[in-house]
Design a protein around this motif. Structure first.
Motif, PDB file in Angstrom:
ATOM      1  N   PHE B 145       0.829  -1.206   0.000  1.00  0.00           N
ATOM      2  CA  PHE B 145       0.000   0.000   0.000  1.00  0.00           C
ATOM      3  C   PHE B 145       0.864   1.258   0.000  1.00  0.00           C
ATOM      4  O   PHE B 145       1.910   1.301   0.631  1.00  0.00           O
ATOM      5  N   THR B 146       0.414   2.273  -0.737  1.00  0.00           N
ATOM      6  CA  THR B 146       1.117   3.561  -0.647  1.00  0.00           C
ATOM      7  C   THR B 146       0.155   4.717  -0.388  1.00  0.00           C
ATOM      8  O   THR B 146      -0.924   4.783  -0.979  1.00  0.00           O
ATOM      9  N   PHE B 147       0.555   5.586   0.557  1.00  0.00           N
ATOM     10  CA  PHE B 147      -0.124   6.866   0.748  1.00  0.00           C
ATOM     11  C   PHE B 147       0.434   7.842  -0.281  1.00  0.00           C
ATOM     12  O   PHE B 147       1.327   7.501  -1.056  1.00  0.00           O
ATOM     13  N   GLY B 148      -0.067   9.113  -0.238  1.00  0.00           N
ATOM     14  CA  GLY B 148       0.546  10.167  -1.058  1.00  0.00           C
ATOM     15  C   GLY B 148       1.643  10.822  -0.239  1.00  0.00           C
ATOM     16  O   GLY B 148       2.479  10.141   0.334  1.00  0.00           O
ATOM     17  N   SER B 149       1.636  12.148  -0.177  1.00  0.00           N
ATOM     18  CA  SER B 149       2.598  12.831   0.683  1.00  0.00           C
ATOM     19  C   SER B 149       2.190  12.639   2.129  1.00  0.00           C
ATOM     20  O   SER B 149       1.003  12.546   2.435  1.00  0.00           O
ATOM     21  N   GLU B 150       3.171  12.597   3.047  1.00  0.00           N
ATOM     22  CA  GLU B 150       2.831  12.419   4.468  1.00  0.00           C
ATOM     23  C   GLU B 150       2.068  13.621   5.010  1.00  0.00           C
ATOM     24  O   GLU B 150       1.394  13.520   6.017  1.00  0.00           O
ATOM     25  N   SER B 151       2.147  14.782   4.338  1.00  0.00           N
ATOM     26  CA  SER B 151       1.448  15.977   4.810  1.00  0.00           C
ATOM     27  C   SER B 151       0.100  16.166   4.125  1.00  0.00           C
ATOM     28  O   SER B 151      -0.541  17.189   4.287  1.00  0.00           O
ATOM     29  N   SER B 152      -0.315  15.197   3.312  1.00  0.00           N
ATOM     30  CA  SER B 152      -1.541  15.358   2.545  1.00  0.00           C
ATOM     31  C   SER B 152      -2.764  14.958   3.364  1.00  0.00           C
ATOM     32  O   SER B 152      -2.718  13.988   4.116  1.00  0.00           O
ATOM     33  N   THR B 153      -3.839  15.725   3.211  1.00  0.00           N
ATOM     34  CA  THR B 153      -5.076  15.390   3.901  1.00  0.00           C
ATOM     35  C   THR B 153      -5.765  14.210   3.226  1.00  0.00           C
ATOM     36  O   THR B 153      -6.115  13.223   3.865  1.00  0.00           O
ATOM     37  N   SER B 154      -5.956  14.336   1.906  1.00  0.00           N
ATOM     38  CA  SER B 154      -6.713  13.310   1.200  1.00  0.00           C
ATOM     39  C   SER B 154      -5.843  12.125   0.796  1.00  0.00           C
ATOM     40  O   SER B 154      -6.343  11.083   0.425  1.00  0.00           O
ATOM     41  N   GLY B 155      -4.523  12.304   0.871  1.00  0.00           N
ATOM     42  CA  GLY B 155      -3.618  11.231   0.489  1.00  0.00           C
ATOM     43  C   GLY B 155      -3.022  10.495   1.672  1.00  0.00           C
ATOM     44  O   GLY B 155      -2.445   9.432   1.516  1.00  0.00           O
ATOM     45  N   HIS B 156      -3.140  11.070   2.889  1.00  0.00           N
ATOM     46  CA  HIS B 156      -2.586  10.382   4.052  1.00  0.00           C
ATOM     47  C   HIS B 156      -3.498  10.467   5.272  1.00  0.00           C
ATOM     48  O   HIS B 156      -3.989   9.463   5.754  1.00  0.00           O
ATOM     49  N   LEU B 157      -3.756  11.710   5.739  1.00  0.00           N
ATOM     50  CA  LEU B 157      -4.466  11.883   7.008  1.00  0.00           C
ATOM     51  C   LEU B 157      -5.816  11.164   7.035  1.00  0.00           C
ATOM     52  O   LEU B 157      -6.052  10.302   7.886  1.00  0.00           O
ATOM     53  N   MET B 158      -6.727  11.514   6.095  1.00  0.00           N
ATOM     54  CA  MET B 158      -8.068  10.938   6.146  1.00  0.00           C
ATOM     55  C   MET B 158      -8.071   9.448   5.775  1.00  0.00           C
ATOM     56  O   MET B 158      -8.752   8.663   6.433  1.00  0.00           O
ATOM     57  N   PRO B 159      -7.293   9.019   4.754  1.00  0.00           N
ATOM     58  CA  PRO B 159      -7.226   7.581   4.516  1.00  0.00           C
ATOM     59  C   PRO B 159      -6.759   6.810   5.758  1.00  0.00           C
ATOM     60  O   PRO B 159      -7.312   5.776   6.108  1.00  0.00           O
ATOM     61  N   ARG B 160      -5.751   7.351   6.442  1.00  0.00           N
ATOM     62  CA  ARG B 160      -5.260   6.666   7.637  1.00  0.00           C
ATOM     63  C   ARG B 160      -6.356   6.619   8.705  1.00  0.00           C
ATOM     64  O   ARG B 160      -6.556   5.600   9.380  1.00  0.00           O
ATOM     65  N   TYR B 161      -7.110   7.727   8.810  1.00  0.00           N
ATOM     66  CA  TYR B 161      -8.185   7.791   9.803  1.00  0.00           C
ATOM     67  C   TYR B 161      -9.252   6.740   9.519  1.00  0.00           C
ATOM     68  O   TYR B 161      -9.679   6.007  10.406  1.00  0.00           O
ATOM     69  N   TYR B 162      -9.663   6.653   8.236  1.00  0.00           N
ATOM     70  CA  TYR B 162     -10.725   5.692   7.931  1.00  0.00           C
ATOM     71  C   TYR B 162     -10.222   4.245   7.997  1.00  0.00           C
ATOM     72  O   TYR B 162     -10.992   3.336   8.304  1.00  0.00           O
ATOM     73  N   LEU B 163      -8.939   4.032   7.740  1.00  0.00           N
ATOM     74  CA  LEU B 163      -8.364   2.700   7.951  1.00  0.00           C
ATOM     75  C   LEU B 163      -8.447   2.343   9.431  1.00  0.00           C
ATOM     76  O   LEU B 163      -8.832   1.229   9.800  1.00  0.00           O
ATOM     77  N   MET B 164      -8.130   3.334  10.267  1.00  0.00           N
ATOM     78  CA  MET B 164      -8.156   3.127  11.716  1.00  0.00           C
ATOM     79  C   MET B 164      -9.566   2.778  12.176  1.00  0.00           C
ATOM     80  O   MET B 164      -9.771   1.866  12.969  1.00  0.00           O
ATOM     81  N   GLU B 165     -10.560   3.525  11.647  1.00  0.00           N
ATOM     82  CA  GLU B 165     -11.957   3.270  11.980  1.00  0.00           C
ATOM     83  C   GLU B 165     -12.360   1.838  11.606  1.00  0.00           C
ATOM     84  O   GLU B 165     -13.182   1.225  12.246  1.00  0.00           O
ATOM     85  N   GLU B 166     -11.725   1.334  10.535  1.00  0.00           N
ATOM     86  CA  GLU B 166     -12.026  -0.006  10.058  1.00  0.00           C
ATOM     87  C   GLU B 166     -11.246  -1.050  10.867  1.00  0.00           C
ATOM     88  O   GLU B 166     -11.391  -2.253  10.660  1.00  0.00           O
ATOM     89  N   GLY B 167     -10.424  -0.570  11.794  1.00  0.00           N
ATOM     90  CA  GLY B 167      -9.629  -1.490  12.613  1.00  0.00           C
ATOM     91  C   GLY B 167      -8.360  -1.965  11.933  1.00  0.00           C
ATOM     92  O   GLY B 167      -7.814  -3.012  12.268  1.00  0.00           O
ATOM     93  N   ILE B 168      -7.893  -1.201  10.932  1.00  0.00           N
ATOM     94  CA  ILE B 168      -6.667  -1.606  10.236  1.00  0.00           C
ATOM     95  C   ILE B 168      -5.516  -0.724  10.694  1.00  0.00           C
ATOM     96  O   ILE B 168      -5.601   0.500  10.635  1.00  0.00           O
ATOM     97  N   ASN B 169      -4.456  -1.358  11.184  1.00  0.00           N
ATOM     98  CA  ASN B 169      -3.274  -0.618  11.599  1.00  0.00           C
ATOM     99  C   ASN B 169      -2.314  -0.523  10.414  1.00  0.00           C
ATOM    100  O   ASN B 169      -1.786  -1.527   9.945  1.00  0.00           O
ATOM    101  N   ALA B 170      -2.100   0.716   9.957  1.00  0.00           N
ATOM    102  CA  ALA B 170      -1.313   0.910   8.730  1.00  0.00           C
ATOM    103  C   ALA B 170       0.113   0.389   8.866  1.00  0.00           C
ATOM    104  O   ALA B 170       0.727   0.000   7.880  1.00  0.00           O
TER     105      ALA B 170
END
Lengths: 539, 295
Positions: B145-170
């Motif tokens: 899996f790849t995120f976008g930039s580590e400072s990106s909202t739609s490429g890192h922050l929110m995807p990571r958040y919704y993964l977390m909500e799904e119980g997935i540890n990135a």
């Protein structure tokens, strides 16, 4: 008896180093696939693009322009580095201090320590710190080159000055020369040739460093490589890489020409070279002033001072409730990364060494022309040229740029970092070690060869025993350099301390940065200490 | 001795040169301040060539509307833009949700002034190689899996958040550690080329790539779209040293773009800009704190 003990010591050390390497491989999870599912295909794309780089006029023009910027920053950085090196180098050598005075010993120690600190931190780390403190000016890149290179050059200058033969100096002294006169008429003329030759060697390295400065947003060849990589346009990537190689090769040829003339004392070529370097220096600084409008003194405005102060205060964690370096948990986390980084460096040097050992014998000129083995063949010339070309490619491309490509092929983690470091270093090791073989005493090896020994047997019984100490010392020296560079390959996602450094910079967690740099310095000093120790044992 | 003399002469020459350059520099600067150059920037979240075209057009438009000289300053990474904004080197910036929050935390008086209608309800998409046949977010476990930039909202922050909500540890549940590609365009290119099996990126960039045929949807496609959140917006700096009306003029200029400025709006994939305010991004800040990006 004593001699056999010394011999044993060398073998024991070699065995120990091999064991350390094998042990370091344990960190990698070999059960998991190492490549991306599509890594192989990407690898083929990259290799295929190498065969036909993009040579359209506009790309060539762009490459030429960026190459000039890269060269300019390197020259400007080296100018300041030389000033730092001469001043601190003289002070650290102790030649102008009064040797009887107790304070002079202390000041010598102090300046040696200072030079050690300057060179401990990699130029790209300096660049990132300077960009945060001073903003995106060319001087962030130039100072970032100047500081570590000043440290390295200064240390070497200091060693050269203190190793000067005492007799000429004493005779000058007896005629009543002052300390300063001794320095200018005694010490400097004696070490001039060596100083020039080492400075030229470092200049070649500075060009590569300057190319990677773009990573923090400062232009040049590296910036173009990065842009092309972002578009996955490998044909363009190779064009820019070829330009970088061309600069490195030209400088390499120039400096070796100059070096050999210096030792022979041909003044015409030296004078020309001197004028050429002078015009390079003037041209570069003029370009910076006129075209880039970068004046050195605008760096030191009140406003800049304010931001720099703010940045350094936040590095110290002032204004933060619990700075990272007071939290035990952060220490544990960062030390874990430090350990990974250490392993990355060991795997890297191990791989570079293996590839070097496999290729080094055919890469020596005296093997290729059959002088050493008494067997001449067309094949040995072909393999000589191929291997030498691969060495040049390997060392001309900076580690960071290797890492940027390799990260597409391997799974993120410490292995791609180690592979990138190994790729850059096997070329350097290969070149250094092939030269050792070229300087070998040929008689024992010819004897082996004429009694029917195979290539492997010649390597094992003829070459290795006599070159081992020198090889070991080069390998250990490169390991120190790799240690400093581990942090850099981490920036592009190759794991370890570097990756955390980049993330913390992006999140503006500056007190994390302090902790990471502390651990990094710890590693660098550990590597220097261990390598010094082993080198002594190998002698 | 001769050498020493020539060296000294050279040093002198350098000093003189720097002196001249210094004077000129100051002269240029003075001119600039009377003209009041406004510098604008944007996070480099997509192809650099596209970005410099659209931001160049914005600069020309703002210049015509406000009478100021407006210049676009490119930047290589997200954090660099935030730093430049903090230092007052950038007066108006096109930030993502997270970078906007980071910037306003560092310049408390800066204001979010305009956004696209779609930024009120922005989404990230999770993409995967088609042959994997992924159906839901939880299927992503065990893939690379790849995120976008580590400072990106739609490429890192929110995807990571919704993964977390799904119980997935990135850090644990993927095949290897997740990578940070650096930009949205690079994310889909890497998944398409096969380097990574899955990735997450900005929905707008994905849609544009599909519409322009830049991505082969028979190889890679969306398998999950996140719930909505606030994202991209224009943030204006404190504008110290500028005339008092400038801030309003710029805001009006942005909000009044219409079909006459269609080329610019097209590049931003919108038909107009609408108002926004700092409070809209509190949710983003909360998520960033929860994930540990903002302390």
């Amino acid at each position: 008896m004593k001699q056999s003990l010394r011999f044993q010591q060398k073998n024991i050390l070699t065995l120990l180093l091999v064991l350390v390497f094998l042990w370091s491989l344990r960190v990698i999870d070999w059960k998991e696939p190492l490549l991306h599912p599509g890594g192989g295909a990407t690898f083929l794309q990259i290799i295929e693009a190498m065969l036909h780089p993009n040579l359209s006029p506009e790309i060539l023009l762009l490459a030429l322009d960026s190459a000039w910027v890269t060269l300019t920053y390197a020259v400007a950085g080296m100018t300041i580095a030389i000033v730092i090196a001469v001043i601190f180098g003289v002070l650290a050598s102790g030649v102008i201090q009064n040797s009887q005075h107790p304070l002079s010993m202390l000041s010598k120690r102090f300046f040696r320590g200072l030079l050690g600190f300057l060179r401990a931190i990699h130029e790209l780390v300096w660049a990132l710190l300077f960009v945060s403190a001073f903003g995106l000016t060319p001087y962030s890149a130039i100072l970032a080159i100047a500081i570590p290179y000043g440290g390295i050059l200064g240390r070497i200058f200091a060693d050269m000055l203190s190793d000067v033969k005492k007799e000429p100096i004493q005779s000058l002294q007896s005629t009543g020369a002052s300390k300063w006169q001794l320095l200018f008429y005694g010490y400097f003329p004696l070490v001039r040739a060596n100083m020039i030759s080492y400075t030229m060697y470092r200049f070649e390295c500075a060009v590569r460093s300057s190319a990677v400065m773009s990573f923090v947003g400062l232009g040049g060849l590296g910036y173009q490589i990065q842009l092309s990589l972002d578009d996955l346009n490998y044909e363009e990537v190779w064009t820019f890489v070829l330009f970088l190689m061309a600069i490195v090769i030209v400088i390499d040829g120039w400096s070796s020409g100059w070096r050999s003339r210096l030792s022979k004392g041909s003044s015409r070529f030296s004078m020309l070279s001197f004028l050429l370097s002078l015009s390079l220096v003037i041209g570069s600084w003029m370009y910076l002033y006129k075209v880039e409008h970068a004046s050195f003194f605008t760096l030191f405005t009140d406003e800049n001072g304010e931001y720099a102060k703010k940045f350094f205060l936040s590095l110290l964690g002032i204004g933060e409730e619990t700075p990272t370096f007071f939290s035990a948990q952060s220490w544990i986390h960062t030390l874990q990364l430090t350990y990974d980084t250490l392993m990355m460096s060991i795997i890297a040097i191990g791989m570079a060494t293996i590839v070097m050992l496999i290729t080094v014998v055919p890469a020596a000129r005296n093997v290729a022309n059959g002088k050493l083995t008494m067997s001449r063949s067309f094949f040995s010339w072909v393999s000589f040229l191929l291997i030498r070309a691969s060495y040049i490619l390997s060392r001309a491309v900076p580690e960071l740029i290797w890492a940027m490509m390799i990260i597409f092929i391997f799974q993120p983690g410490i292995l791609p970092g180690a592979v990138a470091l190994a790729l850059h270093n096997f070329g350097i090791l290969g070149k250094l070690c092939a030269e050792v073989i070229e300087d070998l005493d040929e008689r024992p090896i010819r004897h082996l060869s004429s009694s029917g020994a195979s290539h492997a047997q010649i390597l094992l019984y003829g070459v290795l025993p006599s070159v081992l100490p020198k090889f070991l010392s080069f390998i250990l020296y490169r390991w120190e350099v790799i240690m400093r560079t581990t942090i850099v390959v981490g920036f592009v996602g190759a794991g370890g301390l570097g990756q955390q450094f980049k993330l913390s910079m992006s999140y503006f967690h500056y007190s994390d940065i302090t902790l990471i740099i502390l651990c990094y310095l710890l590693l660098v000093w550990l590597a220097d200490f261990l390598s010094e120790l082993s080198r002594k044992a190998a002698k | 001795m001769k050498k020493l003399v020539s060296f000294l002469a050279f040093v002198l020459l350098l000093g003189l040169l720097s002196g001249c350059a210094e004077d000129k520099e100051e002269a240029v600067e003075q001119e600039e301040t009377t003209k009041q150059t406004l510098k604008i920037g944007a996070i480099p979240d997509q192809d650099v060539s596209v970005l410099s075209r659209s931001m160049g057009e914005v600069a020309d438009y703002l210049s015509a509307e406000t009478g100021l000289e407006v210049e676009y300053v490119p930047s290589v990474d997200y954090a660099a833009l935030v730093t430049a904004f903090e230092r007052g080197e950038i007066q108006l910036a096109w930030f993502g949700g997270l970078t906007g929050v980071q910037a306003r935390n560092r310049v408390p008086d800066a204001e979010a002034i305009a956004q696209r209608p779609r930024d009120e309800e922005f989404h990230s998409v999770f993409i995967a190689q088609k042959e994997l046949g992924l159906k839901s977010l939880s299927d992503i476990k065990g893939k690379s899996f790849t995120f976008g930039s580590e400072s990106s909202t739609s490429g890192h922050l929110m995807p990571r958040y919704y993964l977390m909500e799904e119980g997935i540890n990135a850090e644990q549940d993927f095949n290897g550690n997740p990578s940070y590609s650096g930009s949205h365009d690079k994310t889909y290119k890497l998944v398409e080329s096969g380097a990574f099996q899955t990735g997450a990126l900005n929905e707008a960039v994905w849609e544009a790539a599909v519409a322009e045929g830049k991505v082969d949807t028979s190889k890679v496609d969306v398998f999950y779209t996140t719930p909505a959140y606030y994202d991209y917006h224009w943030t204006i700096n404190t504008l110290e040293g500028y005339d008092s009306g400038v801030k309003q003029k710029i805001t009006d200029a942005l909000l009044s773009m219409d079909s006459e400025q269609q080329t610019i709006l097209d590049l931003f994939q919108t038909d107009k800009f609408i108002e926004t305010k700092n409070e809209n991004y509190e949710a983003i800040e909360k998520v960033a704190k929860q994930i540990g990006i903002i302390k």
